[in-house]
Design a protein around this motif. Structure first.
Motif, PDB file in Angstrom:
ATOM      1  N   THR A 149       3.679   5.824  -5.479  1.00  0.00           N
ATOM      2  CA  THR A 149       3.865   5.882  -6.930  1.00  0.00           C
ATOM      3  C   THR A 149       2.595   6.282  -7.673  1.00  0.00           C
ATOM      4  O   THR A 149       2.665   6.752  -8.803  1.00  0.00           O
ATOM      5  CB  THR A 149       4.312   4.509  -7.482  1.00  0.00           C
ATOM      6  N   GLY A 150       1.447   6.049  -7.054  1.00  0.00           N
ATOM      7  CA  GLY A 150       0.189   6.324  -7.719  1.00  0.00           C
ATOM      8  C   GLY A 150      -0.253   5.209  -8.657  1.00  0.00           C
ATOM      9  O   GLY A 150      -1.197   5.373  -9.427  1.00  0.00           O
ATOM     10  N   PHE A 151       0.437   4.076  -8.612  1.00  0.00           N
ATOM     11  CA  PHE A 151       0.115   2.927  -9.460  1.00  0.00           C
ATOM     12  C   PHE A 151      -0.074   1.688  -8.597  1.00  0.00           C
ATOM     13  O   PHE A 151       0.530   1.562  -7.537  1.00  0.00           O
ATOM     14  CB  PHE A 151       1.244   2.644 -10.461  1.00  0.00           C
ATOM     15  N   SER A 152      -0.877   0.755  -9.083  1.00  0.00           N
ATOM     16  CA  SER A 152      -1.038  -0.514  -8.382  1.00  0.00           C
ATOM     17  C   SER A 152       0.233  -1.342  -8.578  1.00  0.00           C
ATOM     18  O   SER A 152       1.003  -1.101  -9.516  1.00  0.00           O
ATOM     19  CB  SER A 152      -2.241  -1.288  -8.928  1.00  0.00           C
TER      20      SER A 152
ATOM     21  N   LYS B 272       0.836  -1.219   0.000  1.00  0.00           N
ATOM     22  CA  LYS B 272       0.000   0.000   0.000  1.00  0.00           C
ATOM     23  C   LYS B 272       0.859   1.252   0.000  1.00  0.00           C
ATOM     24  O   LYS B 272       0.538   2.234  -0.686  1.00  0.00           O
ATOM     25  CB  LYS B 272      -0.948   0.020   1.210  1.00  0.00           C
TER      26      LYS B 272
ATOM     27  N   GLU C 295       2.233   1.633  -3.508  1.00  0.00           N
ATOM     28  CA  GLU C 295       1.166   2.058  -4.410  1.00  0.00           C
ATOM     29  C   GLU C 295       0.784   3.520  -4.172  1.00  0.00           C
ATOM     30  O   GLU C 295       0.606   4.292  -5.123  1.00  0.00           O
ATOM     31  CB  GLU C 295      -0.064   1.158  -4.244  1.00  0.00           C
ATOM     32  N   LYS C 296       0.688   3.905  -2.915  1.00  0.00           N
ATOM     33  CA  LYS C 296       0.357   5.290  -2.562  1.00  0.00           C
ATOM     34  C   LYS C 296       1.449   6.245  -3.047  1.00  0.00           C
ATOM     35  O   LYS C 296       1.169   7.304  -3.600  1.00  0.00           O
ATOM     36  CB  LYS C 296       0.188   5.398  -1.045  1.00  0.00           C
TER      37      LYS C 296
ATOM     38  N   HIS D 196       9.827   4.669  -1.344  1.00  0.00           N
ATOM     39  CA  HIS D 196       8.565   4.930  -0.662  1.00  0.00           C
ATOM     40  C   HIS D 196       8.404   4.190   0.655  1.00  0.00           C
ATOM     41  O   HIS D 196       7.485   4.485   1.413  1.00  0.00           O
ATOM     42  CB  HIS D 196       7.401   4.592  -1.594  1.00  0.00           C
TER      43      HIS D 196
END
Length: 132
Positions: A36-39, A30, A33-34, A59
């Protein structure tokens, strides 16, 4: 009175430990993902495993084993990626060992985030350094 294996302290703690591990791995994913903005699936399609390893460590600051498990990267590959990033000055490993949140064994934290480098390279121990 009959002994019930399900009430055994070892079984109970093992089950809880597995849940803790899954929470830790989900937290790592999570955060990546948060950040980078990608799944994770999108990141895996877009980047090589080595590049994903480096991006994730921008991150989240964690141990190599935890990161590799969360991203489903073989630990042997993670060792190579870590070493390459270290040689290029793009990754720093903590001076002090911490208890790994995943394995519960002593390990070093790693990061490719330059904002973390100073903190990781500062020892929290009061031992005298003979060569300073």
């Amino acid at each position: 009175m009959e002994s019930n294996q399900m009430n055994s302290p070892k079984v109970f703690s093992h089950k809880g430990h597995g849940k803790d591990k899954q929470l830790i791995l989900r937290f790592i994913v999570k955060q990546v993902e948060k950040g980078t903005g990608f799944s994770l699936l999108e990141l895996k399609k877009q980047y090589s495993e080595e590049h994903l390893f480096a991006i994730a460590l921008k991150h989240v600051t964690t141990t190599k084993k935890t990161l590799c498990t969360a991203l489903n990267i073989p630990i042997e590959a993670g060792c190579r990626y870590k070493r390459t990033l270290e040689k290029n000055g793009n990754l720093v490993q903590s001076i002090d060992e911490v208890i790994c949140p995943f394995t519960k064994h002593p390990a070093h934290l790693i990061s490719t985030n330059p904002n973390e480098f100073k903190r990781l390279l500062k020892s929290n121990t009061n031992q005298l350094n003979l060569f300073e």
